[in-house]
Scaffold this motif. Structure first.
Motif, PDB file in Angstrom:
ATOM      1  N   THR A  36      -9.299   4.554   6.995  1.00  0.00           N
ATOM      2  CA  THR A  36     -10.281   4.094   7.978  1.00  0.00           C
ATOM      3  C   THR A  36     -11.507   3.565   7.252  1.00  0.00           C
ATOM      4  O   THR A  36     -11.987   4.162   6.306  1.00  0.00           O
ATOM      5  CB  THR A  36     -10.678   5.248   8.917  1.00  0.00           C
ATOM      6  OG1 THR A  36      -9.511   5.670   9.615  1.00  0.00           O
ATOM      7  CG2 THR A  36     -11.729   4.810   9.914  1.00  0.00           C
ATOM      8  N   GLY A  37     -11.973   2.430   7.714  1.00  0.00           N
ATOM      9  CA  GLY A  37     -13.107   1.774   7.070  1.00  0.00           C
ATOM     10  C   GLY A  37     -12.680   0.608   6.201  1.00  0.00           C
ATOM     11  O   GLY A  37     -13.503  -0.204   5.796  1.00  0.00           O
ATOM     12  N   THR A  38     -11.374   0.501   5.924  1.00  0.00           N
ATOM     13  CA  THR A  38     -10.830  -0.632   5.178  1.00  0.00           C
ATOM     14  C   THR A  38     -10.206  -1.585   6.190  1.00  0.00           C
ATOM     15  O   THR A  38      -9.228  -1.255   6.849  1.00  0.00           O
ATOM     16  CB  THR A  38      -9.751  -0.174   4.167  1.00  0.00           C
ATOM     17  OG1 THR A  38     -10.324   0.773   3.282  1.00  0.00           O
ATOM     18  CG2 THR A  38      -9.201  -1.348   3.388  1.00  0.00           C
ATOM     19  N   VAL A  39     -10.789  -2.756   6.331  1.00  0.00           N
ATOM     20  CA  VAL A  39     -10.303  -3.721   7.318  1.00  0.00           C
ATOM     21  C   VAL A  39      -9.035  -4.397   6.798  1.00  0.00           C
ATOM     22  O   VAL A  39      -8.974  -4.830   5.654  1.00  0.00           O
ATOM     23  CB  VAL A  39     -11.386  -4.779   7.625  1.00  0.00           C
ATOM     24  CG1 VAL A  39     -10.857  -5.850   8.574  1.00  0.00           C
ATOM     25  CG2 VAL A  39     -12.622  -4.109   8.209  1.00  0.00           C
ATOM     26  N   TYR A  40      -8.030  -4.455   7.674  1.00  0.00           N
ATOM     27  CA  TYR A  40      -6.807  -5.180   7.326  1.00  0.00           C
ATOM     28  C   TYR A  40      -6.494  -6.173   8.441  1.00  0.00           C
ATOM     29  O   TYR A  40      -6.958  -6.040   9.567  1.00  0.00           O
ATOM     30  CB  TYR A  40      -5.637  -4.235   7.061  1.00  0.00           C
ATOM     31  CG  TYR A  40      -5.163  -3.419   8.236  1.00  0.00           C
ATOM     32  CD1 TYR A  40      -4.110  -3.864   9.040  1.00  0.00           C
ATOM     33  CD2 TYR A  40      -5.746  -2.197   8.545  1.00  0.00           C
ATOM     34  CE1 TYR A  40      -3.659  -3.117  10.104  1.00  0.00           C
ATOM     35  CE2 TYR A  40      -5.301  -1.440   9.609  1.00  0.00           C
ATOM     36  CZ  TYR A  40      -4.254  -1.903  10.384  1.00  0.00           C
ATOM     37  OH  TYR A  40      -3.803  -1.153  11.445  1.00  0.00           O
ATOM     38  N   ALA A  41      -5.723  -7.190   8.094  1.00  0.00           N
ATOM     39  CA  ALA A  41      -5.398  -8.248   9.054  1.00  0.00           C
ATOM     40  C   ALA A  41      -3.896  -8.349   9.252  1.00  0.00           C
ATOM     41  O   ALA A  41      -3.116  -8.089   8.339  1.00  0.00           O
ATOM     42  CB  ALA A  41      -5.928  -9.589   8.557  1.00  0.00           C
ATOM     43  N   VAL A  42      -3.532  -8.738  10.466  1.00  0.00           N
ATOM     44  CA  VAL A  42      -2.146  -9.064  10.797  1.00  0.00           C
ATOM     45  C   VAL A  42      -2.201 -10.402  11.529  1.00  0.00           C
ATOM     46  O   VAL A  42      -2.986 -10.568  12.458  1.00  0.00           O
ATOM     47  CB  VAL A  42      -1.497  -7.993  11.692  1.00  0.00           C
ATOM     48  CG1 VAL A  42      -0.071  -8.384  12.053  1.00  0.00           C
ATOM     49  CG2 VAL A  42      -1.520  -6.629  11.012  1.00  0.00           C
ATOM     50  N   THR A  43      -1.392 -11.367  11.088  1.00  0.00           N
ATOM     51  CA  THR A  43      -1.389 -12.689  11.715  1.00  0.00           C
ATOM     52  C   THR A  43      -0.070 -12.926  12.442  1.00  0.00           C
ATOM     53  O   THR A  43       0.962 -12.361  12.067  1.00  0.00           O
ATOM     54  CB  THR A  43      -1.590 -13.816  10.679  1.00  0.00           C
ATOM     55  OG1 THR A  43      -0.480 -13.828   9.778  1.00  0.00           O
ATOM     56  CG2 THR A  43      -2.876 -13.627   9.906  1.00  0.00           C
ATOM     57  N   SER A  44      -0.110 -13.750  13.467  1.00  0.00           N
ATOM     58  CA  SER A  44       1.119 -14.130  14.160  1.00  0.00           C
ATOM     59  C   SER A  44       0.979 -15.571  14.654  1.00  0.00           C
ATOM     60  O   SER A  44      -0.074 -15.970  15.135  1.00  0.00           O
ATOM     61  CB  SER A  44       1.414 -13.180  15.319  1.00  0.00           C
ATOM     62  OG  SER A  44       0.363 -13.182  16.253  1.00  0.00           O
ATOM     63  N   GLY A  70      -9.031  -1.555  11.662  1.00  0.00           N
ATOM     64  CA  GLY A  70      -9.383  -0.533  10.684  1.00  0.00           C
ATOM     65  C   GLY A  70     -10.846  -0.345  10.371  1.00  0.00           C
ATOM     66  O   GLY A  70     -11.185   0.447   9.508  1.00  0.00           O
ATOM     67  N   ALA A  71     -11.751  -1.050  11.053  1.00  0.00           N
ATOM     68  CA  ALA A  71     -13.178  -0.889  10.748  1.00  0.00           C
ATOM     69  C   ALA A  71     -13.656   0.494  11.201  1.00  0.00           C
ATOM     70  O   ALA A  71     -13.159   1.042  12.183  1.00  0.00           O
ATOM     71  CB  ALA A  71     -13.995  -1.985  11.421  1.00  0.00           C
ATOM     72  N   ALA A  72     -14.600   1.017  10.491  1.00  0.00           N
ATOM     73  CA  ALA A  72     -15.119   2.364  10.749  1.00  0.00           C
ATOM     74  C   ALA A  72     -15.619   2.500  12.193  1.00  0.00           C
ATOM     75  O   ALA A  72     -16.063   1.531  12.801  1.00  0.00           O
ATOM     76  CB  ALA A  72     -16.253   2.673   9.781  1.00  0.00           C
ATOM     77  N   PRO A  73     -15.562   3.730  12.730  1.00  0.00           N
ATOM     78  CA  PRO A  73     -15.966   3.970  14.124  1.00  0.00           C
ATOM     79  C   PRO A  73     -17.476   4.105  14.287  1.00  0.00           C
ATOM     80  O   PRO A  73     -17.959   4.951  15.033  1.00  0.00           O
ATOM     81  CB  PRO A  73     -15.251   5.280  14.455  1.00  0.00           C
ATOM     82  CG  PRO A  73     -15.209   6.011  13.162  1.00  0.00           C
ATOM     83  CD  PRO A  73     -15.008   4.932  12.115  1.00  0.00           C
ATOM     84  N   THR A  74     -18.217   3.270  13.591  1.00  0.00           N
ATOM     85  CA  THR A  74     -19.676   3.328  13.615  1.00  0.00           C
ATOM     86  C   THR A  74     -20.226   1.954  13.979  1.00  0.00           C
ATOM     87  O   THR A  74     -19.490   0.967  14.035  1.00  0.00           O
ATOM     88  CB  THR A  74     -20.218   3.716  12.227  1.00  0.00           C
ATOM     89  OG1 THR A  74     -19.806   2.704  11.293  1.00  0.00           O
ATOM     90  CG2 THR A  74     -19.704   5.083  11.767  1.00  0.00           C
ATOM     91  N   THR A  75     -21.525   1.903  14.191  1.00  0.00           N
ATOM     92  CA  THR A  75     -22.169   0.617  14.443  1.00  0.00           C
ATOM     93  C   THR A  75     -21.980  -0.310  13.247  1.00  0.00           C
ATOM     94  O   THR A  75     -21.772  -1.515  13.407  1.00  0.00           O
ATOM     95  CB  THR A  75     -23.672   0.827  14.735  1.00  0.00           C
ATOM     96  OG1 THR A  75     -23.790   1.738  15.836  1.00  0.00           O
ATOM     97  CG2 THR A  75     -24.359  -0.468  15.075  1.00  0.00           C
ATOM     98  N   ALA A  76     -22.019   0.251  12.054  1.00  0.00           N
ATOM     99  CA  ALA A  76     -21.802  -0.554  10.840  1.00  0.00           C
ATOM    100  C   ALA A  76     -20.384  -1.130  10.815  1.00  0.00           C
ATOM    101  O   ALA A  76     -20.177  -2.271  10.395  1.00  0.00           O
ATOM    102  CB  ALA A  76     -22.061   0.279   9.594  1.00  0.00           C
ATOM    103  N   GLY A  77     -19.386  -0.354  11.270  1.00  0.00           N
ATOM    104  CA  GLY A  77     -18.009  -0.847  11.324  1.00  0.00           C
ATOM    105  C   GLY A  77     -17.870  -2.000  12.288  1.00  0.00           C
ATOM    106  O   GLY A  77     -17.206  -2.997  12.008  1.00  0.00           O
ATOM    107  N   LYS A  78     -18.507  -1.893  13.456  1.00  0.00           N
ATOM    108  CA  LYS A  78     -18.505  -2.984  14.426  1.00  0.00           C
ATOM    109  C   LYS A  78     -19.189  -4.214  13.836  1.00  0.00           C
ATOM    110  O   LYS A  78     -18.685  -5.329  13.934  1.00  0.00           O
ATOM    111  CB  LYS A  78     -19.201  -2.565  15.715  1.00  0.00           C
ATOM    112  CG  LYS A  78     -19.220  -3.670  16.761  1.00  0.00           C
ATOM    113  CD  LYS A  78     -20.041  -3.289  17.970  1.00  0.00           C
ATOM    114  CE  LYS A  78     -20.062  -4.365  19.021  1.00  0.00           C
ATOM    115  NZ  LYS A  78     -20.393  -5.701  18.569  1.00  0.00           N
TER     116      LYS A  78
END
Length: 139
Positions: A36-44, A70-78
């Motif tokens: 959690t906190g590590t952003v990952y992408a999935v494309t289609s 996967g962004a953190a559940p905080t304001t910073a993650g948003k």
């Protein structure tokens, strides 16, 4: 500098899945999932549509959805996802190729997007952006 969508995502620090040979496979979910906190992408990709037809060519468009997770559940993650989406939209015109397609100059443009949302089940933020990729096909 010419880029693929995968190269742009990678350059922005987004984690992408890789296949058994180590090649980027952005259409897959990374396994194992990043922390959690590590952003990952999935494309289609969606199917192609005809934009216009000329003498001996067709201008076609393909929609590609990029989902960021996967962004953190905080304001910073948003905020992190909001910034990533802004960079993706701003730099879309730099994308000049997609697997098996040679895009027109400035052939990628932001289409519709999904704002950043919070998933209570995974306790992470996620967001999405669809891009329209325009290319020429000879007849």
């Amino acid at each position: 500098m010419p880029l693929t969508l995968d190269q742009l995502l990678d350059g922005l620090g987004v984690t992408l899945a890789r296949d058994s040979a180590g090649t980027v496979a952005s259409h897959l979910v990374p396994d194992p999932l990043p922390t959690t906190g590590t952003v990952y992408a999935v494309t289609s990709d969606t199917g192609d549509t005809l934009v216009r037809q000329g003498h001996g060519f067709q201008e076609r468009q393909r929609l590609v959805l990029v989902m960021l997770y996967g962004a953190a559940p905080t304001t910073a993650g948003k905020g992190q996802l909001d910034i990533l989406l802004a960079h993706l939209k701003r730099r879309a015109g730099e994308i000049d190729r997609h697997p098996t397609l040679k895009l027109r100059r400035g052939g990628a443009s932001p289409a519709d997007g999904m704002p950043t949302r919070f998933d209570a089940a995974t306790r992470t933020h996620y967001a999405g952006q669809r891009f329209a990729l325009t290319y020429l096909q000879s007849l």
